[in-house]
Design a protein around this motif. Sequence first.
Motif, PDB file in Angstrom:
ATOM      1  N   PRO A  48       0.809  -1.219   0.000  1.00  0.00           N
ATOM      2  CA  PRO A  48       0.000   0.000   0.000  1.00  0.00           C
ATOM      3  C   PRO A  48       0.843   1.271   0.000  1.00  0.00           C
ATOM      4  O   PRO A  48       0.528   2.232  -0.709  1.00  0.00           O
ATOM      5  CB  PRO A  48      -0.834  -0.117   1.277  1.00  0.00           C
ATOM      6  N   VAL A  49       1.927   1.277   0.784  1.00  0.00           N
ATOM      7  CA  VAL A  49       2.786   2.466   0.824  1.00  0.00           C
ATOM      8  C   VAL A  49       3.462   2.683  -0.527  1.00  0.00           C
ATOM      9  O   VAL A  49       3.554   3.813  -1.021  1.00  0.00           O
ATOM     10  CB  VAL A  49       3.826   2.332   1.960  1.00  0.00           C
ATOM     11  N   ARG A  50       3.938   1.605  -1.136  1.00  0.00           N
ATOM     12  CA  ARG A  50       4.593   1.746  -2.439  1.00  0.00           C
ATOM     13  C   ARG A  50       3.644   2.354  -3.466  1.00  0.00           C
ATOM     14  O   ARG A  50       4.005   3.275  -4.198  1.00  0.00           O
ATOM     15  CB  ARG A  50       5.074   0.378  -2.926  1.00  0.00           C
ATOM     16  N   ARG A  51       2.421   1.866  -3.499  1.00  0.00           N
ATOM     17  CA  ARG A  51       1.448   2.401  -4.456  1.00  0.00           C
ATOM     18  C   ARG A  51       1.079   3.844  -4.131  1.00  0.00           C
ATOM     19  O   ARG A  51       0.949   4.680  -5.029  1.00  0.00           O
ATOM     20  CB  ARG A  51       0.187   1.530  -4.454  1.00  0.00           C
ATOM     21  N   PHE A  52       0.877   4.123  -2.859  1.00  0.00           N
ATOM     22  CA  PHE A  52       0.468   5.473  -2.468  1.00  0.00           C
ATOM     23  C   PHE A  52       1.546   6.497  -2.806  1.00  0.00           C
ATOM     24  O   PHE A  52       1.259   7.561  -3.366  1.00  0.00           O
ATOM     25  CB  PHE A  52       0.162   5.499  -0.970  1.00  0.00           C
ATOM     26  N   VAL A  53       2.790   6.182  -2.457  1.00  0.00           N
ATOM     27  CA  VAL A  53       3.891   7.106  -2.743  1.00  0.00           C
ATOM     28  C   VAL A  53       4.057   7.296  -4.246  1.00  0.00           C
ATOM     29  O   VAL A  53       4.327   8.395  -4.726  1.00  0.00           O
ATOM     30  CB  VAL A  53       5.193   6.598  -2.094  1.00  0.00           C
ATOM     31  N   GLY A  54       3.884   6.218  -5.007  1.00  0.00           N
ATOM     32  CA  GLY A  54       3.994   6.331  -6.459  1.00  0.00           C
ATOM     33  C   GLY A  54       2.897   7.186  -7.063  1.00  0.00           C
ATOM     34  O   GLY A  54       3.120   7.926  -8.022  1.00  0.00           O
ATOM     35  N   GLN A  55       1.699   7.101  -6.489  1.00  0.00           N
ATOM     36  CA  GLN A  55       0.567   7.846  -7.034  1.00  0.00           C
ATOM     37  C   GLN A  55       0.511   9.282  -6.526  1.00  0.00           C
ATOM     38  O   GLN A  55       0.064  10.182  -7.243  1.00  0.00           O
ATOM     39  CB  GLN A  55      -0.734   7.124  -6.662  1.00  0.00           C
ATOM     40  N   TYR A  56       0.974   9.505  -5.284  1.00  0.00           N
ATOM     41  CA  TYR A  56       0.909  10.846  -4.688  1.00  0.00           C
ATOM     42  C   TYR A  56       2.287  11.239  -4.145  1.00  0.00           C
ATOM     43  O   TYR A  56       2.489  11.332  -2.929  1.00  0.00           O
ATOM     44  CB  TYR A  56      -0.124  10.877  -3.563  1.00  0.00           C
ATOM     45  N   ILE A  89       2.785  14.102  -1.362  1.00  0.00           N
ATOM     46  CA  ILE A  89       2.272  14.003   0.006  1.00  0.00           C
ATOM     47  C   ILE A  89       3.367  13.494   0.931  1.00  0.00           C
ATOM     48  O   ILE A  89       4.044  12.512   0.637  1.00  0.00           O
ATOM     49  CB  ILE A  89       1.045  13.068   0.050  1.00  0.00           C
ATOM     50  N   ASP A  90       3.531  14.171   2.040  1.00  0.00           N
ATOM     51  CA  ASP A  90       4.541  13.796   3.035  1.00  0.00           C
ATOM     52  C   ASP A  90       3.975  12.671   3.901  1.00  0.00           C
ATOM     53  O   ASP A  90       3.141  12.910   4.780  1.00  0.00           O
ATOM     54  CB  ASP A  90       4.891  15.018   3.889  1.00  0.00           C
ATOM     55  N   LEU A  91       4.403  11.431   3.634  1.00  0.00           N
ATOM     56  CA  LEU A  91       3.899  10.262   4.354  1.00  0.00           C
ATOM     57  C   LEU A  91       4.858   9.888   5.472  1.00  0.00           C
ATOM     58  O   LEU A  91       6.057   9.729   5.250  1.00  0.00           O
ATOM     59  CB  LEU A  91       3.736   9.086   3.384  1.00  0.00           C
TER      60      LEU A  91
END
Length: 326
Positions: free
Chosen positions: A121-129, A132-134
Amino acid sequence: MATPQQIHYKQNRLKQLRAFCHAARTGSVSAAAEKIFLSQPTVSLQIQALERELDTVLFERRGPKIRLTPEGELLYELAQPLVEGMDKLHETFAVHCGRVDQGSLDIAAGEATILYILPEPVRRFVGQYPGIDLRLHNVTGRDGLEMLRADAVDMAVGSMLEVPDDITYRPVVTYTPTLITPKDHPLADKQDVTLAEIAEHGLILPPRHLSTWRMVDLMFRQQELDYKVTLEAGGWEVIKKYVELGLGISVVTDLCLTGRERLGRIPLERYFPKRSYGIVLRRGKFLSPQTKRFQEVMDLVFPGEPRDRLGRQRRGEGDLGDGLMG
């Protein structure tokens, strides 16, 4: 026609409600002041002004600690979504304009969740956004819940057994409790084992204060079986390593098993409930656009009803933790 005094009050109403909500959440005026970068007297005056305007008492004051009155609880329920909505207005507006390319997202989770649940989930989220500072906060269950309540994080991901009234929990995936042994262990070749057979061998378990120990202890006591713990070790990677070295056997969830370990593994569904992992939120919290997007990514990675790693439909909640767990 509004008087100058009424206009001035309305201009400051958001500040007063923000001070009130932070004081209600933390149970302390000084903690609220620190949270919103104001002095303690300023926060006290804002709350007092709110009480005068509403002609009511919002807090019971007992020394440094404060507690909401029934009227205070009602106002908090009404005001909290408004305050959070105003604080997140810029980000929400950007989303409605089709932009989710900025802002931040703080997630609390235990080590196991960070290692085994969140990578994809983190890999996809960072790739898509990417804008955003995660931030992932590796915390224990109690600390994660306190961070949620204090709004120090936007959400948590983990496993829960008992869900407090102020918390919501939505499972997204479940895993099977499994006995792990060294490859050359007498139990390694068995398709099924009994608790009596397990009790004959030394166990490697997490520390006593964690739910796994209590779960194992309960199962053996229900069967009136004595057992021996040869080693306490924190973290499933550590436990797997010492089982491989032949120092004992252990009970884990197959979440942590990749298939590359030199271990025997035997499912223990007949004795232990499945363990679910899911999204944990403070009830009534305004969800930021970033939080909503991460939940959508989680649902894409773990689609449909919570399932175990073999794709079988879950039979129950299967929570083993007593609060947010790794």
